[in-house]
Design an enzyme around this catalytic site. Structure first.
Site, PDB file in Angstrom:
ATOM      1  N   CYS A  78      32.370  74.113  86.850  1.00 30.69           N
ATOM      2  CA  CYS A  78      33.683  73.492  87.122  1.00 30.69           C
ATOM      3  C   CYS A  78      33.871  72.273  86.196  1.00 30.69           C
ATOM      4  CB  CYS A  78      33.766  73.072  88.587  1.00 30.69           C
ATOM      5  SG  CYS A  78      33.305  74.413  89.714  1.00 30.69           S
ATOM      6  N   CYS A 149      32.365  70.108 109.282  1.00 30.13           N
ATOM      7  CA  CYS A 149      32.931  70.814 108.145  1.00 30.13           C
ATOM      8  C   CYS A 149      31.812  70.944 107.112  1.00 30.13           C
ATOM      9  CB  CYS A 149      34.107  70.015 107.579  1.00 30.13           C
ATOM     10  SG  CYS A 149      34.826  70.740 106.099  1.00 30.13           S
TER      11      CYS A 149
HETATM   12  S1  SF4 Z   1      29.249  71.369  93.048  1.00 29.51           S
HETATM   13 FE1  SF4 Z   1      31.082  72.568  93.518  1.00 29.51          FE
HETATM   14  S2  SF4 Z   1      32.652  71.726  92.192  1.00 29.51           S
HETATM   15 FE2  SF4 Z   1      30.655  71.054  91.378  1.00 29.51          FE
HETATM   16  S3  SF4 Z   1      30.082  72.566  89.821  1.00 29.51           S
HETATM   17 FE3  SF4 Z   1      29.185  73.202  91.769  1.00 29.51          FE
HETATM   18  S4  SF4 Z   1      30.700  74.600  92.670  1.00 29.51           S
HETATM   19 FE4  SF4 Z   1      31.741  73.457  91.057  1.00 29.51          FE
END
Ligand code: SF4
Length: 338
Positions: A78, A149
């Site tokens: 990401c 959550c």
């Molecule tokens: S922690 Fe979550 S937002 Fe960060 S790279 Fe991993 S999946 Fe993606």
């Protein structure tokens, strides 16, 4: 004098009448969402606040605390995330926290006024032995009387069911952006993977927390598409986090010099449109508040935001100190949601 307090829907756009009645619907088109974005700002905020009052007490703000229970070393890529092993943001990979440590943090969050405790782990998806430990955390946090959550990456149906059986109330899994722009930000999992996880969470009977991030270089058309996608899910997410990109050095998005500071008025529009399109969902003003003026945050609350993350840290990035948040809510006459 004309009464303009009821519904000053621009006569030029009668199609908007059905969008502004405050009903929960799942057949939103991109055109309709786009027409909301195009409203004059005072009209948009007026309708968002009016519809907000149809479903919520406008004085109440739901307060959540987010703890990173497993930081860094994530195999996903990401483009905004300092926890990705693909980037060099200086976040050290850590092991999954002990259950007792997490419960200590949860007790402190409750004492500080949180009603929901969110646990985030930087995984592509949890392994079975990790899930055993997370289920023990969920059971413990739940026993403290807090809503629970978790955000642990992709889940299959059986994993979602295990979390449900442990007492998990909410699962966070964001769509992040539009289907079209998504590939610019993440390449290691698909948009459909995300929709499938949301489906599994929903099927297990866990409430869904799902939203996105703005300011990543997307166009307004992408923001429209993201909200139309969320509002067209078979059931709206119960929580819709709206994040403003936090540019963390070492992440690909922080290196994009063309990403200027995001227009705060457009940010408020995103909140207002999310409120109108998903009128009964809690809309959370999430990451990025540290870079936001108090006036912008106040406008977001007026536009229908009714949740914040509380506490000085959001996973690995800064968030306003508790004292500042309490003072701001106080000055605005807002109170924690019961
Ligand atoms: S922690 Fe979550 S937002 Fe960060 S790279 Fe991993 S999946 Fe993606």
């Amino acid at each position: 004098m004309d009464d303009r307090t009821q519904a000053p829907i621009p006569a030029a756009n009668p199609a908007l009448v059905r969008c502004l009645d405050g009903a929960v619907r799942h057949d939103w088109t991109r055109e309709e969402v786009g027409a909301l974005f195009d409203l004059p700002f005072p009209d948009l905020v007026f309708h968002a606040q009016r519809i907000h009052r149809m479903h919520f007490d406008p004085r109440e703000v739901q307060i959540s605390t987010l703890l990173s229970i497993k930081t860094g070393g994530c195999p996903e890529d990401c483009g905004y995330c300092p926890q990705s092993a693909h980037h060099h943001a200086g976040v050290k990979a850590e092991k999954l926290m002990e259950v007792a440590t997490v419960l200590g943090e949860a007790r402190a969050a409750k004492a500080a006024g949180a009603s929901r405790f969110c646990m985030g782990a930087a995984w592509r998806s949890p392994k079975d032995r990790d899930l055993d430990q997370v289920c023990a955390m969920v059971e413990g946090v739940s026993a403290l009387g807090l809503e629970t959550c978790a955000t642990l990456g992709m889940l299959d149906r059986a994993q979602a069911q295990r979390l449900k059986d442990a007492g998990l109330d909410f699962y966070n899994h964001n769509l992040d952006t539009s289907p079209e722009f998504y590939g610019e930000i993440i390449t290691t999992r698909t948009y459909q993977d995300r929709l499938d996880t949301i489906d599994h969470v929903r099927a297990a009977g866990i409430a869904v927390c799902c939203g996105g991030i703005v300011g990543m270089g997307e166009t307004r058309a992408d923001r429209i598409a993201m909200i139309a996608t969320l509002a067209s899910l078979p059931a709206h997410p119960e929580s819709v986090p709206v994040n403003l990109l936090v540019k963390v050095e070492g992440t690909p998005l922080a290196q994009k010099s063309e990403l200027a500071a995001f227009d705060p008025i457009e940010f408020v529009r995103v909140i207002a449109v999310a409120r109108i399109a998903m009128p009964a969902s809690v809309v959370r003003l999430s990451a990025g508040r540290e870079d936001m003026s108090e006036e912008t945050q106040a406008l977001c609350f007026i536009a229908g935001a009714n949740s914040i993350f509380y506490g000085p840290k959001l996973l690995t990035t800064a968030n306003p100190e508790r004292g500042r948040d309490i003072e701001l809510l106080d000055r605005l006459g807002l109170v924690p949601m019961r």
